[in-house]
Scaffold this motif. Structure first.
Motif, mmCIF file in Angstrom:
data_model
loop_
_atom_site.group_PDB
_atom_site.id
_atom_site.type_symbol
_atom_site.label_atom_id
_atom_site.label_comp_id
_atom_site.label_asym_id
_atom_site.label_seq_id
_atom_site.Cartn_x
_atom_site.Cartn_y
_atom_site.Cartn_z
ATOM 1 N N ILE A 184 55.299 48.870 28.234
ATOM 2 C CA ILE A 184 55.047 47.694 27.406
ATOM 3 C C ILE A 184 55.711 46.453 27.994
ATOM 4 C CG2 ILE A 184 54.672 48.954 25.272
ATOM 5 C CD1 ILE A 184 57.546 48.521 24.547
ATOM 6 N N ALA A 191 60.665 46.611 20.597
ATOM 7 C CA ALA A 191 60.099 47.174 21.824
ATOM 8 C C ALA A 191 60.674 48.567 22.093
ATOM 9 C CB ALA A 191 60.377 46.252 23.006
ATOM 10 N N VAL A 192 61.966 48.734 21.771
ATOM 11 C CA VAL A 192 62.601 50.039 22.004
ATOM 12 C C VAL A 192 62.016 51.088 21.065
ATOM 13 C CG1 VAL A 192 64.770 51.306 21.790
ATOM 14 C CG2 VAL A 192 64.742 49.066 22.902
ATOM 15 N N GLN A 239 57.978 44.206 27.032
ATOM 16 C CA GLN A 239 59.433 43.997 27.057
ATOM 17 C C GLN A 239 60.157 45.206 27.647
ATOM 18 O OE1 GLN A 239 60.513 41.101 26.379
ATOM 19 N NE2 GLN A 239 58.695 40.256 25.428
ATOM 20 N N ALA A 240 59.443 46.064 28.331
ATOM 21 C CA ALA A 240 59.983 47.277 28.953
ATOM 22 C C ALA A 240 60.423 48.303 27.904
ATOM 23 C CB ALA A 240 61.113 46.988 29.927
ATOM 24 N N GLY A 241 61.180 47.835 26.871
ATOM 25 C CA GLY A 241 61.588 48.766 25.821
ATOM 26 C C GLY A 241 62.486 49.876 26.334
ATOM 27 N N LEU A 242 63.313 49.561 27.337
ATOM 28 C CA LEU A 242 64.242 50.582 27.836
ATOM 29 C C LEU A 242 65.279 50.884 26.767
ATOM 30 C CD1 LEU A 242 64.852 49.359 31.489
ATOM 31 C CD2 LEU A 242 63.104 50.908 30.611
ATOM 32 N N ASP A 244 59.075 50.943 19.617
ATOM 33 C CA ASP A 244 57.684 51.143 20.019
ATOM 34 C C ASP A 244 57.614 52.082 21.227
ATOM 35 O OD1 ASP A 244 54.881 50.694 20.040
ATOM 36 O OD2 ASP A 244 55.114 49.161 21.578
ATOM 37 N N ALA A 245 58.494 51.846 22.198
ATOM 38 C CA ALA A 245 58.497 52.689 23.395
ATOM 39 C C ALA A 245 58.836 54.131 23.018
ATOM 40 C CB ALA A 245 59.491 52.156 24.415
#
Lengths: 375, 215
Positions: free
Chosen positions: A86, B108-109, A88-91, B111-112
């Motif tokens: 995604i 985002a986290v 924003q990377a979402g790390l 969602d990931a």
């Protein structure tokens, strides 16, 4: 695992308030290819992507992977077979880079040791040094985070990759690098990739197939980038593709039929009479080459062909590999107004004037139209 | 300052200090045990959060002494009478921090995590709670330090740890300054020590957090 084919069958996504995000979508994302979903915001491209791994469920219709409805499988299990990247990377901020990449293999039950070992390989694959594996995400640049995001999605070797604007949040230079490396990587791995972007240039650069969505969730056109630029289905697509559509089409036209001229390619042993004759023929510049036939630079035909006085050749084109866009660029950057053609080893094959390149453009366009008419 | 009194009463002071630690730490443990599930449920079902917040805020607003006196009639002269109000205060502080912590997980986290195939429980335990730790620990610091200060009020019931030095050995003995000063110094030292320990635990738990100024 083998790459899989994704099929949308009459897929509609309607929200309880009546908003239609995707309307009656029929689309095939072929095995081993990059299908780009492109369109303005609110066109349903991300919604369509998120229905593939069941982050959203269609209101009507179904989505098949290799003929099987995605709803037949448990959502969490299904998702582990689909790499997900995604914007924003979402790390995971609380895990090291290496453990981030090892995430999905560990969900699949691989031992920590084994997962970390393969994670280290993935990091290398996306161009990151192994030492970065010990760091935490906040210690990485935006571009590095995106690379880790890609490595994490690839770690369990899923047949499918879903990428939602993965390169949109980084600066243009880094984005260019990421795009090039992504294509190189895809040459190796041949995954079935669905790639969402709002950037037409990115779509044209990366897509094997481009699906253009319009506001309201309509799929307007599905085509290869070449055909999309050559024959937009309607005004919306034409507008969306932008003003320099014609120039961008050159990217898809081969330069191997450009007529080359060797008469102005000279080396330091050239007889003064020959330069004079070139000058008389209206050529103000000659291309000086070394003993290995590599270009040294452009020298004026009115003087001595000295390397010290040569104007550099800024860009060359390889007729066997490059497009007419590169050839034209090479001509426009040259003081002589002539493009320099080289072979795979960089040896000069000859030069071509703007006019020669434009003649090749006319021929190639006519040829592609004949091919299209025949198909 | 009567040092002779201090050295002569070391066993007593030690015993009161131990009691003080017990009375301020136990409510934190109870408060954490209740506020964690409560906060998690509130962050999953935001409709619940309003009423829960209202209730805990009202509890927090009740003067502690009034609560002690009220509980005296229920639980009697027992340490429970001190522990329950302090646990309630801890709870009202911590519920907010647990919810804020869960909300601090970037979209985002989350969602990931979902997109990679984490089920709800695994996501909670492996992703959301670890990321919420800094905010939960921040709440724990506040609650612990305020408990250490509030335990003293329990002295009015006879269960106040170092607070007894203010009442039984201070005010009741004609404002015996040495005992009062000893109590104040030890209470402050205990608060500082507890805070340092919690910060240390937090650093151990969150090696991944950027270390900014003021931490």
């Amino acid at each position: 695992m083998w790459p899989a084919m994704i099929t949308f069958e009459h897929v509609t996504k309607r929200y309880p308030d009546g908003t239609v995000a995707v309307e009656d979508l029929d689309l095939v994302c072929p095995t081993g290819q990059i299908t780009v979903f492109v369109g303005p915001s609110g066109c349903g491209k991300t919604t369509s992507l998120r229905m593939i791994n069941r982050l959203l469920e269609p209101t009507e219709g179904r989505i098949l992977v290799d003929g099987n409805d995605v709803r037949e499988r448990d959502a969490s299990v299904l998702r582990r077979d689909m790499g997900y990247v995604i914007q924003q990377a979402g790390l995971f901020p609380h895990r090291t880079v290496l453990d981030n990449v090892a995430t999905v293999p560990m969900l699949l039950g691989v031992s920590r040791k084994e997962a970390r070992r393969s994670a280290a390989e993935q990091l290398e694959r996306v161009g990151l040094v192994p030492e970065l594996g010990k760091r935490y995400p906040y210690q990485l640049s935006g571009g590095q985070q995106q690379r880790v995001g890609v490595a994490r999605a690839l770690a369990a070797d899923p047949p499918i990759m879903l990428m939602d604007e993965p390169f949109s949040a980084v600066d243009p230079v880094v984005r260019g690098d990421l795009q090039r490396e992504f294509l190189r990587l895809q040459d190796d791995i041949g995954k079935t990739i669905v790639f969402v972007t709002h950037d037409v240039d990115e779509a044209v650069k990366l897509g094997d197939q481009i699906a253009v969505f319009a506001t309201g969730g309509h799929l307007v056109q599905v085509d290869t980038p070449e055909r999309l630029l050559a024959a937009p289905a309607n005004e919306f697509v034409a507008d969306f593709l932008g003003g320099d559509r014609g120039i961008r089409r050159l990217t898809f036209l081969a330069s191997d039929r450009v007529g080359l001229d060797e008469s102005d390619v000279v080396d330091s042993t050239v007889a003064p009479g020959l330069l004079e004759a070139l000058g008389d023929a209206g050529r103000d510049w000659a291309l000086l080459v070394g003993a290995d036939r590599h270009a040294v630079g452009w020298v004026p035909t009115s003087g001595v062909p000295a390397a010290a006085a040569a104007r550099p050749v800024e860009r060359t084109f390889n007729p066997a590999a490059d497009s007419l866009r590169v050839a034209l660029d090479s001509a426009l950057l040259s003081p002589a107004g002539r493009a320099v053609a080289v072979d795979d080893d960089g040896r000069v094959l000859g030069t071509a004037a703007h006019a020669d390149i434009l003649r090749a453009v006319t021929d190639e366009v006519a040829r592609s139209q004949r091919v299209e008419a025949a198909s | 300052m009567n040092w002779e009194w201090v050295t002569g009463h070391l066993p007593l002071i030690g015993q009161l200090l131990g009691e003080h630690v017990f009375l301020s730490v136990l409510p934190v443990v109870i408060g954490l045990a209740v506020s964690l599930p409560l906060g998690i449920v509130c962050s999953r079902y935001p409709a619940l959060y309003g009423p829960v917040l209202l209730l805990t805020s009202v509890l927090y607003a009740v003067p502690s002494l009034a609560l002690f006196v009220f509980l005296l009639g229920v639980t009697g002269l027992h340490t429970t009478t001190v522990v329950i109000p302090l646990a309630l205060y801890t709870l009202s502080v911590l519920v907010r921090n647990v919810v804020d912590g869960m909300r601090s997980v970037p979209d985002a986290v989350r969602d990931a995590a979902v997109g990679m195939g984490f089920g709800p429980l695994r996501r909670l335990v492996q992703v959301e709670l670890p990321i919420a730790v800094p905010l939960i620990m921040a709440g724990t610091r506040v609650a612990t330090v305020s408990n250490i200060s509030m335990v003293s009020i329990g002295a009015l019931l006879g269960f106040g740890g170092l607070g007894q030095l203010f009442t039984t050995y201070g005010i009741q003995l004609n404002f015996f300054l040495t005992a009062i000063l000893t109590g104040v110094v030890l209470t402050v030292a205990l608060a500082v020590a507890a805070d340092t320990i919690i910060v240390g635990i937090q650093r151990l738990l969150t090696p991944w957090a950027p270390r900014g100024a003021g931490r």
